[in-house]
Design a protein around this motif. Structure first.
Motif, PDB file in Angstrom:
ATOM      1  N   SER A 209       0.823  -1.209   0.000  1.00 12.83           N
ATOM      2  CA  SER A 209       0.000   0.000   0.000  1.00 12.83           C
ATOM      3  C   SER A 209       0.857   1.259   0.000  1.00 12.83           C
ATOM      4  O   SER A 209       0.434   2.317  -0.457  1.00 12.83           O
ATOM      5  N   THR A 255      -1.368 -11.885  -2.511  1.00 11.32           N
ATOM      6  CA  THR A 255      -1.416 -11.049  -1.309  1.00 11.32           C
ATOM      7  C   THR A 255      -1.159  -9.595  -1.670  1.00 11.32           C
ATOM      8  O   THR A 255      -0.231  -9.294  -2.431  1.00 11.32           O
ATOM      9  N   SER A 263      -4.536   3.464   6.831  1.00 13.68           N
ATOM     10  CA  SER A 263      -5.777   2.769   6.496  1.00 13.68           C
ATOM     11  C   SER A 263      -5.549   1.724   5.404  1.00 13.68           C
ATOM     12  O   SER A 263      -4.880   2.002   4.398  1.00 13.68           O
ATOM     13  N   PRO A 264      -6.131   0.519   5.551  1.00 18.69           N
ATOM     14  CA  PRO A 264      -5.974  -0.527   4.531  1.00 18.69           C
ATOM     15  C   PRO A 264      -6.984  -0.432   3.394  1.00 18.69           C
ATOM     16  O   PRO A 264      -7.060  -1.338   2.564  1.00 18.69           O
ATOM     17  N   LYS A 265      -7.759   0.661   3.323  1.00 17.22           N
ATOM     18  CA  LYS A 265      -8.863   0.740   2.369  1.00 17.22           C
ATOM     19  C   LYS A 265      -8.430   0.493   0.929  1.00 17.22           C
ATOM     20  O   LYS A 265      -9.040  -0.292   0.203  1.00 17.22           O
ATOM     21  N   ASP A 268      -7.387  -3.073   0.340  1.00 23.50           N
ATOM     22  CA  ASP A 268      -8.577  -3.926   0.289  1.00 23.50           C
ATOM     23  C   ASP A 268      -9.242  -3.851  -1.082  1.00 23.50           C
ATOM     24  O   ASP A 268      -9.708  -4.871  -1.624  1.00 23.50           O
ATOM     25  N   THR A 269      -9.298  -2.647  -1.643  1.00 26.41           N
ATOM     26  CA  THR A 269      -9.940  -2.470  -2.946  1.00 26.41           C
ATOM     27  C   THR A 269      -9.208  -3.248  -4.034  1.00 26.41           C
ATOM     28  O   THR A 269      -9.825  -3.959  -4.836  1.00 26.41           O
ATOM     29  N   ALA A 271      -7.204  -5.806  -3.597  1.00 27.99           N
ATOM     30  CA  ALA A 271      -7.312  -7.237  -3.305  1.00 27.99           C
ATOM     31  C   ALA A 271      -8.630  -7.804  -3.808  1.00 27.99           C
ATOM     32  O   ALA A 271      -8.672  -8.891  -4.402  1.00 27.99           O
ATOM     33  N   ARG A 272      -9.726  -7.083  -3.565  1.00 26.63           N
ATOM     34  CA  ARG A 272     -11.032  -7.555  -4.053  1.00 26.63           C
ATOM     35  C   ARG A 272     -11.057  -7.598  -5.576  1.00 26.63           C
ATOM     36  O   ARG A 272     -11.613  -8.532  -6.180  1.00 26.63           O
ATOM     37  N   ARG A 277      -5.771 -11.865  -1.094  1.00 28.31           N
ATOM     38  CA  ARG A 277      -6.004 -11.561   0.310  1.00 28.31           C
ATOM     39  C   ARG A 277      -5.144 -10.365   0.703  1.00 28.31           C
ATOM     40  O   ARG A 277      -4.272  -9.934  -0.070  1.00 28.31           O
ATOM     41  N   THR A 278      -5.351  -9.834   1.890  1.00 23.61           N
ATOM     42  CA  THR A 278      -4.493  -8.773   2.407  1.00 23.61           C
ATOM     43  C   THR A 278      -3.729  -9.284   3.622  1.00 23.61           C
ATOM     44  O   THR A 278      -4.166 -10.205   4.317  1.00 23.61           O
TER      45      THR A 278
END
Length: 313
Positions: A209, A255, A263-265, A268-269, A271-272, A277-278
């Protein structure tokens, strides 16, 4: 052009320095109990100060535990601590408020960790991260400050710190050098662990990130793909997000790494989007877990990388 937040911080520090300078002469650099006063800018440098200084130094860290250190702002008390210190250990260009206070309050009594080793350039494609052309993410000429994530470079900083402590406190010079030698050996062992376990992996690219791991990647033959740049506050452009997703698919990434203080936001986006995965890859800019230290976090990072890259060594 300096971002507004950093400009305000610089103005505030200038005012604080003016107040501090009017208060009188600088102290001797030693605490009342005879220990050398050492001020450090953020966690990895505090770790060095404590390990090499031992019980001969009183270490004060300018960044609170768990705080994001890039844009730390200083209180008058902290400027006074810089003024009174026997030695200040900082990294020029990483924290503008600290740079300014050191320049005016600790001339001749400061060690810039970035001056000890060769620094790598920051991401050359800053426009892909949403920056204006020509705007550097790092104040010191577009260099990457995260030298502590390479155990070899970190050991070089440790050795230089021991020499500066010995100059400031000659009576305990041998003890400083002995502790630095012991720490250097531990860092050599850590380097060997990374080299061995990352020697044979299914993939050599990893996605983060925050582009903080270029020194680690450079040392062990890996490639870091960052969602944001050297500064975790930078915003990736839509074009760069598409580029990262394409890289993830092309390399078969399983990964997407995020860090503890941000923030991991966005991770996460991504990864989806690619079906990954994160997981945490900690840049060690601040310790958040009780009992953790540089070595435990670095070994945690090694385990996370070997799992993500499917290493077999």
């Amino acid at each position: 052009m300096m971002p507004p937040r950093r400009l305000l911080a610089a103005v505030a520090v200038a005012l604080l320095i003016g107040t501090s300078a009017a208060c009188g002469d600088k102290a001797s650099g030693f605490a009342a109990d005879g220990r050398l006063d050492v001020v450090t800018a953020f966690y990895p440098l505090r770790f060095l100060g404590e390990r090499i200084g031992g019980d001969a130094v009183a270490v004060t860290d300018l960044t609170k535990p768990g705080a994001e250190p890039h844009d730390v702002e200083l209180y008058p008390r902290q400027v006074g601590e810089i003024s009174d210190a026997g030695l200040v250990l900082y990294l020029k260009g990483f924290q503008p408020a600290v740079d300014q206070a050191v320049a005016q309050e600790a001339t001749g009594r400061a060690l810039d960790a970035g001056s000890v080793v060769e620094l790598l350039a920051a991401d050359a494609h800053e426009d892909e991260h949403g920056h204006e052309p020509g705007e550097h993410e790092h104040a010191e000429g577009g260099t990457d400050p995260h030298v502590w994530l390479d155990p070899v470079r970190f050991a070089a900083v440790a050795d230089r710190l021991a020499e500066r402590l010995a100059q400031a406190d000659p009576a305990r010079a041998d003890a400083y050098r002995a502790r630095a030698a012991a720490l250097h050996a531990q860092l050599d062992a850590l380097d060997a662990e990374f080299a061995t376990r990352l020697r044979t992996c299914e993939r050599r690219e990893f996605i983060t990130s925050h582009t903080a791991f270029r020194y680690l990647a450079d040392r062990y033959g890996l490639t870091e793909v960052g969602i944001t740049g050297v500064s975790p506050e930078s915003e990736p452009s839509p074009r760069h997000l598409v580029h990262v997703a394409e890289q993830a698919r092309a390399t078969g990434a399983t990964t997407i790494f995020f860090e503890t203080l941000v923030s991991p936001k966005v991770a996460d986006t991504i990864a989806r989007e690619v079906g990954a995965r994160t997981a945490v890859l900690d840049p060690l800019e601040g310790i958040t877990e009780p009992g953790a230290d540089y070595f435990s976090v670095m070994r945690g990072n090694l385990s996370a990388l070997t799992a993500a890259l499917e290493c077999t060594s």
